[in-house]
Design a protein around this motif. Structure first.
Motif, PDB file in Angstrom:
ATOM      1  N   ALA A  17      -4.697   9.116  -2.098  1.00 28.54           N
ATOM      2  CA  ALA A  17      -3.100   8.072  -2.347  1.00 28.54           C
ATOM      3  C   ALA A  17      -2.527   9.236  -0.982  1.00 28.54           C
ATOM      4  CB  ALA A  17      -2.304   9.133  -3.762  1.00 28.54           C
ATOM      5  N   GLY A  56       0.263   4.333  -3.011  1.00 28.02           N
ATOM      6  CA  GLY A  56       0.322   5.506  -2.241  1.00 28.02           C
ATOM      7  C   GLY A  56       1.584   6.430  -2.447  1.00 28.02           C
ATOM      8  N   GLY A  61      -8.529   7.283   2.408  1.00 28.90           N
ATOM      9  CA  GLY A  61      -7.894   6.991   1.542  1.00 28.90           C
ATOM     10  C   GLY A  61      -6.473   5.864   2.321  1.00 28.90           C
ATOM     11  N   MET A 118       0.811  -1.026   0.010  1.00 36.60           N
ATOM     12  CA  MET A 118      -0.103   0.017  -0.037  1.00 36.60           C
ATOM     13  C   MET A 118       0.987   1.185  -0.116  1.00 36.60           C
ATOM     14  SD  MET A 118      -3.169  -1.170  -0.089  1.00 36.60           S
ATOM     15  CE  MET A 118      -2.538  -2.096  -0.975  1.00 36.60           C
ATOM     16  N   TRP A 133     -14.152   4.282   5.436  1.00 39.52           N
ATOM     17  CA  TRP A 133     -14.003   4.334   4.576  1.00 39.52           C
ATOM     18  C   TRP A 133     -15.151   5.414   4.279  1.00 39.52           C
ATOM     19  CZ3 TRP A 133     -11.253   5.670  -0.342  1.00 39.52           C
ATOM     20  CH2 TRP A 133     -12.362   5.487  -2.076  1.00 39.52           C
ATOM     21  N   SER A 183       1.213   1.001   9.440  1.00 41.49           N
ATOM     22  CA  SER A 183       0.174  -0.247   9.352  1.00 41.49           C
ATOM     23  C   SER A 183       0.874  -1.282  10.185  1.00 41.49           C
ATOM     24  CB  SER A 183       0.189  -0.745   8.060  1.00 41.49           C
ATOM     25  OG  SER A 183       1.850  -0.962   7.843  1.00 41.49           O
ATOM     26  N   ASP A 219      -9.527   2.880   2.977  1.00 39.74           N
ATOM     27  CA  ASP A 219      -9.189   2.115   2.007  1.00 39.74           C
ATOM     28  C   ASP A 219      -8.032   1.039   2.286  1.00 39.74           C
ATOM     29  OD1 ASP A 219      -9.719   1.732  -0.230  1.00 39.74           O
ATOM     30  OD2 ASP A 219      -8.757   2.431  -1.417  1.00 39.74           O
ATOM     31  N   SER A 220      -6.851   1.909   2.392  1.00 36.25           N
ATOM     32  CA  SER A 220      -5.591   0.947   2.342  1.00 36.25           C
ATOM     33  C   SER A 220      -5.291   0.083   3.341  1.00 36.25           C
ATOM     34  CB  SER A 220      -4.487   2.317   3.002  1.00 36.25           C
ATOM     35  OG  SER A 220      -3.037   1.622   3.131  1.00 36.25           O
ATOM     36  N   THR A 226      -3.952   6.517   1.065  1.00 33.85           N
ATOM     37  CA  THR A 226      -2.812   5.604   0.839  1.00 33.85           C
ATOM     38  C   THR A 226      -1.815   5.121   1.670  1.00 33.85           C
ATOM     39  OG1 THR A 226      -5.003   5.053  -0.593  1.00 33.85           O
ATOM     40  CG2 THR A 226      -2.557   3.779  -0.583  1.00 33.85           C
TER      41      THR A 226
END
Length: 423
Positions: free
Chosen positions: A267, A154, A334, A150, A297, A277, A337-338, A270
């Motif tokens: 982006a 991104g 974003g 990701m 989201w 993460s 979504d990531s 993301t």
């Protein structure tokens, strides 16, 4: 703080994955250069937004065909070989796009043909690359590896379009496309260094029957099927991409730069979602994580719609001071979504037998590529009826409601256990 940052152990434990990750980062950046530059070139040649829009249609049809049939090819042959051959097609079309720019042919039809060939190669290449990843790293590191991917999406999605505009303005189309060719050469080198990766288990000959078997498998595996359905909720009903130009001008009082900043915000989110993460990589109940990520989201897009409505009421010309809150909403979307993409990819890779990974990754590729285009139709259509702001709000509420409906219809998805992956 370190517990929030991305788990980079897949990069240190697997030299092959590290090479692929670096190659993917460069190739995504390069491909975004070409996507943006092609749009600019077509507009410069035709002075028609309609002709620029045709690029999406020209790319969609071969992309869908290659994604579905290409997945069957991936399951029938050595994954390294399929990835390399499709990469050669991508490299060749990128080189031809650069060549037509250097020769200043000015032929829009030729550009359309090359974009279609590039989409064909992408539809085969993406399932092959995704099916390779579980063969390079330990199963318990799949979520970390997908979260790292990701970061590449991104960063490439945010930096590529901005860099393309600057390059086209300074050095021209030829050099801009040539940089893409050079970046893809590195990605091909990473694939070339991989060992042979023949499919495991029962191998089916590529063909329509093999594609049908993939859909049949998907129909009997509710957890995998849910990863597709829940993503469609977000991308079809809560992807406001088609209305961003109108929102930028009519509601936010900006212009093309504002619309670009909103897309770059997604982006950028993301990228941040991949960078931070660490908790995602350690999450055990991944199905529940996907549900909350898609709800997040939807909530972010809902907040964006409320900002748009508020900005539209500030003054007849819109309220430019609402631009920053609007961008922050897109950044949050974003990031959500990531998380969703990393977890959905992990579930698909972990719960699908190797002999089926290519075909299921092909369907995944089509959903990821086709969902936002259906979203363009939904948001554009509802905007003509409700207006841009209410179109965004309604779409976001539909997305959140459908996640709840899917949860009620398939409650076991929330109990999907990463330590015992069941399709």
């Amino acid at each position: 703080m370190r517990t929030l940052l991305a788990d980079t152990s897949p990069l240190t434990e697997s030299l092959e994955f590290r090479r692929m990750w670096i190659g993917q980062l460069l190739s995504i950046l390069g491909s975004q250069l070409t996507v943006t530059a092609v749009s600019l070139q077509v507009y410069a040649l035709t002075h028609s937004s309609f002709n620029v829009g045709l690029l999406g249609l020209v790319a969609l049809l071969p992309f869908v065909f290659a994604g579905l049939y290409g997945g069957a090819i991936v399951d029938a042959h050595d994954r390294r070989t399929v990835a390399l051959l499709s990469s050669w097609l991508l490299w060749g079309t990128s080189a031809l796009i650069a060549l037509q720019a250097w020769l200043q042919l000015g032929n829009v039809l030729l550009v359309y043909v090359l974009v279609g060939l590039q989409a064909l190669g992408t539809g085969i290449n993406m399932p092959a690359r995704s099916a390779i990843i579980p063969r390079l790293i330990r199963p318990d590191k799949l979520a970390a590896a997908n979260a790292l991917n990701m970061i590449t999406f991104g960063l490439g999605g945010a930096a590529g379009p901005l860099l393309a505009g600057a390059l086209v303005a300074t050095v021209g189309y030829g050099w801009t496309y040539t940089i893409d060719v050079a970046s893809f050469t590195v990605a091909m080198w990473a694939l070339f260094r991989l060992p042979p990766l023949p499919p495991e288990g029962t191998v089916r000959r590529a063909g329509l029957r093999s594609v049908a078997e993939g859909f049949g498998f998907l129909g009997t595996r509710p957890n995998i099927r849910m990863t597709f359905l829940i993503d469609m909720c977000a991308m079809v009903f809560a992807m406001p991409r088609a209305v961003l130009p109108a929102v930028a001008v009519l509601s936010l009082g900006g212009g093309a730069a504002t619309a670009g900043a909103l897309l770059a915000g997604i982006a950028g989110g993301t990228f941040l979602g991949g960078l931070f993460s660490g908790p995602v990589a350690r999450l055990r109940w991944q199905g529940r994580g996907v549900q909350w990520a898609v709800v997040s989201w939807g909530a972010s897009i809902l907040a964006f719609g409320i900002v748009v409505l508020a900005a539209g009421r500030t003054s007849p010309d819109g309220g430019t001071w609402w631009i920053l809150p609007a961008i922050l909403c897109m950044v949050a979307a974003g990031a959500a979504d990531s998380t969703s993409a990393a977890l959905r990819s992990t579930i698909l890779q972990a719960a699908t037998p190797d002999s089926m990974r290519g075909r299921l990754q092909g369907v995944f590729t089509v959903v990821v590529g086709g969902g936002p285009r259906l979203g363009d139709v939904f948001s554009g259509g509802t905007a003509s009826w409700l207006g841009e702001g209410w179109s965004i709000v309604v779409g976001a509420l539909v997305c959140i409601a459908l996640v709840w409906v899917l949860h009620v219809a398939q409650p076991r998805f929330a109990r999907y256990d990463a330590e015992n992956p069941t399709p």
